[in-house]
Structure formats: structure tokens, C-alpha cells
Design a protein around this motif. Structure first.
Motif, PDB file in Angstrom:
ATOM      1  N   CYS A 114       9.799  -7.798  10.748  1.00  0.00           N
ATOM      2  CA  CYS A 114      10.188  -6.734  11.681  1.00  0.00           C
ATOM      3  C   CYS A 114       9.371  -6.977  12.941  1.00  0.00           C
ATOM      4  O   CYS A 114       8.209  -6.580  13.018  1.00  0.00           O
ATOM      5  N   TYR A 115       9.961  -7.698  13.902  1.00  0.00           N
ATOM      6  CA  TYR A 115       9.245  -8.176  15.081  1.00  0.00           C
ATOM      7  C   TYR A 115       8.156  -9.141  14.650  1.00  0.00           C
ATOM      8  O   TYR A 115       8.437 -10.294  14.370  1.00  0.00           O
ATOM      9  N   ASP A 116       6.904  -8.694  14.491  1.00  0.00           N
ATOM     10  CA  ASP A 116       5.845  -9.632  14.106  1.00  0.00           C
ATOM     11  C   ASP A 116       5.095  -9.175  12.864  1.00  0.00           C
ATOM     12  O   ASP A 116       3.980  -9.618  12.608  1.00  0.00           O
ATOM     13  N   HIS A 117       5.694  -8.262  12.069  1.00  0.00           N
ATOM     14  CA  HIS A 117       5.038  -7.849  10.831  1.00  0.00           C
ATOM     15  C   HIS A 117       6.037  -7.861   9.677  1.00  0.00           C
ATOM     16  O   HIS A 117       7.236  -8.037   9.879  1.00  0.00           O
ATOM     17  N   LEU A 118       5.530  -7.714   8.462  1.00  0.00           N
ATOM     18  CA  LEU A 118       6.357  -7.835   7.265  1.00  0.00           C
ATOM     19  C   LEU A 118       7.049  -6.527   6.937  1.00  0.00           C
ATOM     20  O   LEU A 118       6.461  -5.442   7.027  1.00  0.00           O
ATOM     21  N   ALA A 119       8.307  -6.633   6.518  1.00  0.00           N
ATOM     22  CA  ALA A 119       9.099  -5.466   6.171  1.00  0.00           C
ATOM     23  C   ALA A 119       9.868  -5.732   4.888  1.00  0.00           C
ATOM     24  O   ALA A 119       9.684  -6.757   4.239  1.00  0.00           O
ATOM     25  N   GLY A 120      10.746  -4.813   4.539  1.00  0.00           N
ATOM     26  CA  GLY A 120      11.485  -4.933   3.302  1.00  0.00           C
ATOM     27  C   GLY A 120      10.631  -4.504   2.115  1.00  0.00           C
ATOM     28  O   GLY A 120       9.560  -3.911   2.255  1.00  0.00           O
ATOM     29  N   HIS A 121      11.114  -4.813   0.909  1.00  0.00           N
ATOM     30  CA  HIS A 121      10.395  -4.410  -0.301  1.00  0.00           C
ATOM     31  C   HIS A 121       8.978  -4.974  -0.316  1.00  0.00           C
ATOM     32  O   HIS A 121       8.034  -4.272  -0.712  1.00  0.00           O
ATOM     33  N   LEU A 122       8.805  -6.212   0.127  1.00  0.00           N
ATOM     34  CA  LEU A 122       7.472  -6.815   0.143  1.00  0.00           C
ATOM     35  C   LEU A 122       6.539  -6.062   1.086  1.00  0.00           C
ATOM     36  O   LEU A 122       5.405  -5.728   0.721  1.00  0.00           O
ATOM     37  N   GLY A 123       6.991  -5.795   2.301  1.00  0.00           N
ATOM     38  CA  GLY A 123       6.150  -5.104   3.272  1.00  0.00           C
ATOM     39  C   GLY A 123       5.732  -3.726   2.796  1.00  0.00           C
ATOM     40  O   GLY A 123       4.574  -3.323   2.952  1.00  0.00           O
ATOM     41  N   ALA A 125       5.616  -2.719  -0.375  1.00  0.00           N
ATOM     42  CA  ALA A 125       4.736  -2.879  -1.536  1.00  0.00           C
ATOM     43  C   ALA A 125       3.303  -3.183  -1.116  1.00  0.00           C
ATOM     44  O   ALA A 125       2.346  -2.672  -1.713  1.00  0.00           O
ATOM     45  N   LEU A 126       3.135  -4.002  -0.084  1.00  0.00           N
ATOM     46  CA  LEU A 126       1.789  -4.298   0.414  1.00  0.00           C
ATOM     47  C   LEU A 126       1.135  -3.044   0.992  1.00  0.00           C
ATOM     48  O   LEU A 126      -0.054  -2.791   0.777  1.00  0.00           O
ATOM     49  N   PHE A 232      -3.580  -8.277  -3.735  1.00  0.00           N
ATOM     50  CA  PHE A 232      -2.983  -6.954  -3.533  1.00  0.00           C
ATOM     51  C   PHE A 232      -2.445  -6.313  -4.801  1.00  0.00           C
ATOM     52  O   PHE A 232      -1.970  -5.184  -4.757  1.00  0.00           O
ATOM     53  N   ASP A 233      -2.497  -7.054  -5.917  1.00  0.00           N
ATOM     54  CA  ASP A 233      -1.932  -6.567  -7.178  1.00  0.00           C
ATOM     55  C   ASP A 233      -0.463  -6.221  -7.009  1.00  0.00           C
ATOM     56  O   ASP A 233       0.042  -5.218  -7.558  1.00  0.00           O
ATOM     57  N   VAL A 234       0.249  -7.053  -6.239  1.00  0.00           N
ATOM     58  CA  VAL A 234       1.682  -6.858  -5.991  1.00  0.00           C
ATOM     59  C   VAL A 234       2.457  -7.968  -6.679  1.00  0.00           C
ATOM     60  O   VAL A 234       2.187  -9.158  -6.452  1.00  0.00           O
TER      61      VAL A 234
END
Length: 236
Positions: A114-123, A125-126, A232-234
Motif C-alpha cells: 500500500c504505497y510503501d508499506h505492507l497491507a492485506g492479511h500479512l500487513g 497480521a503483523l 512476529f509469531d505470524v
């Protein structure tokens, strides 16, 4: 507050199908040439040039010149947040109609930029992991990094204050360190701001994730699965 005229201008710029396609292509934070954006928008190079001129004049994109080439990127994280919000509203409208999602949609929902960061289920969850471990704290519109969070990022080798992950220029002091960004597919926040950008850049350079050609989706590598589980225990 923006005037009605300014609001209308921005809405008109983003609402054109060709320009919307170009803006969507720039949502992964990378800079693209006019030719690449013309292909994305399915228009001629001449038409693309006209659209890009309007987007630049409206403050939605920035243009960088390197040698003979000109590269285009979103003008700011604020523009990316605007586009992500539009996607969120559009996704809500789409749910009222029968929709069959393909593999590409599933990949975007799993993990994307998402622009310059993580998104979606992974983002998301983190973000959940760091909140649960008291490494960050998020409110509706702000966030902080705790002492435990600072220890984690130092251990990972993530530096927040010196350089932007997408540029050699120093980070602007006006950029918020940590903030929630409402995820359009998960309907819950992932991490934005300088922290989200630095974490995404670290995941890419460390080989934890890889970009998917022609998409904002990213794939998680075997190394990344191990790293997300360890730090992150993810489970991915």
C-alpha cells in the motif's frame, strides 16, 4: 478545509479511468515511466503524457528526472491514503453485487504493498502481532513505538530516522513515525507511516517477500515464512 473547487478538481483527476489506472499502478511506491504508465492505462504515449501533466499539476504525482528519463511516482503518502480509502468504499459497493474473484484478487488480499508499506492479511497480521506484544500502540488515527518495539526493530536492523526506503534522501521530519492505515480488504488497520515503510523495505531487501510482476501483490518466500514466525509469531 479544501474548497469545493479544489475537491472537485481532485475528484475529477482521480475519476478518469485512464488516470485512475495510472494512480493504481503507482500504489506500490515505485516510480514508473510515461511509457509504462501508458501500457497500464491502455492509452497512447501522447495521451498518457497529457494525463500525467494534469496529475502533476494537481499535486497527485511527482516527476523525477534521471538522465534522459522521467519517472513518475505518487506525490505523497497522503495521496496513497486517499486512493486506499477510495478502494475501500469501492469494495463495499462491489459486495452488493455478485462478484467472482480470481487468483490475482486472492493474492492482493493475502499480501500487497500500500504505497510503501505492507497491507492485506500479512500487513494486518503483523500489526496485530506487534500490538499484542506491546511493541506498538495504535489509536484510531495515531500510533507510537514502545521500548519493546524499538528493541525489536534494532535487533532486525531497521532504522527509522535516517533514510526513506524508496529514496536516498533523508526522511522528512513531517512524516508520522507510526500510524494506522485502514486496510480495504481486511477492514482493519495495518501499519503506515515511516515505520510501515521501513518494515516493508526491510522485508524486500531481506528476501522475506518478493514483488509480483504487474501487480501490487507480494509473495512470501520460505525465508520470509520462517522470519515472520520467528520475529512476529505470524504464520503465513
Amino acid at each position: 478545509m479544501a474548497s469545493q473547487g479544489a475537491f472537485t478538481e481532485i475528484a475529477s483527476l482521480a475519476g478518469d479511468p485512464a488516470r485512475a489506472g495510472m494512480l493504481h499502478a503507482l500504489m506500490d511506491g515505485r516510480a514508473l515511466t510515461a511509457g509504462e504508465l501508458a501500457q497500464v492505462a491502455h492509452v497512447t504515449p501522447q495521451t498518457a503524457s497529457g494525463h500525467l501533466t494534469k496529475l502533476a499539476a494537481g499535486g497527485l504525482i511527482a516527476v523525477e528526472k534521471q538522465g534522459r528519463h522521467r519517472y513518475h511516482r505518487l506525490a505523497s503518502p497522503a495521496v496513497a491514503r486517499m486512493l486506499e480509502s477510495i478502494m475501500q468504499v469501492a469494495a463495499g459497493a462491489a459486495r452488493r453485487k455478485p462478484v467472482v474473484t480470481g487468483p490475482r484478487d486472492q493474492a492482493l488480499r493475502a499480501a500487497r504493498t500500500c504505497y510503501d508499506h505492507l497491507a492485506g492479511h500479512l500487513g494486518v497480521a503483523l500489526a496485530d502481532s506487534m500490538i499484542a506484544n506491546r511493541q506498538i500502540e495504535l489509536t484510531a488515527d495515531a500510533g507510537i513505538v514502545t521500548a519493546d518495539g524499538a528493541t525489536l526493530f534494532e535487533r532486525l536492523g531497521i532504522t527509522l530516522e535516517t533514510r526513506s526506503p524508496s529514496s536516498s534522501k533523508p526522511l522528512k521530519s513531517s512524516r508520522i513515525l507510526c500510524r494506522p492505515c485502514l486496510d480495504w480488504s481486511e477492514r482493519r488497520p495495518h501499519i503506515g507511516g515511516a515505520l510501515g515503510a521501513a518494515l516493508c523495505a526491510h522485508c524486500l531487501t531481506s528476501g522475506w517477500i518478493r514483488r509480483v510482476d504487474g501487480s501490487r501483490a507480494v509473495s512470501v518466500t520460505t525465508k520470509g515464512r520462517q522470519a515472520f514466525r520467528k520475529h512476529f509469531d505470524v504464520e503465513v
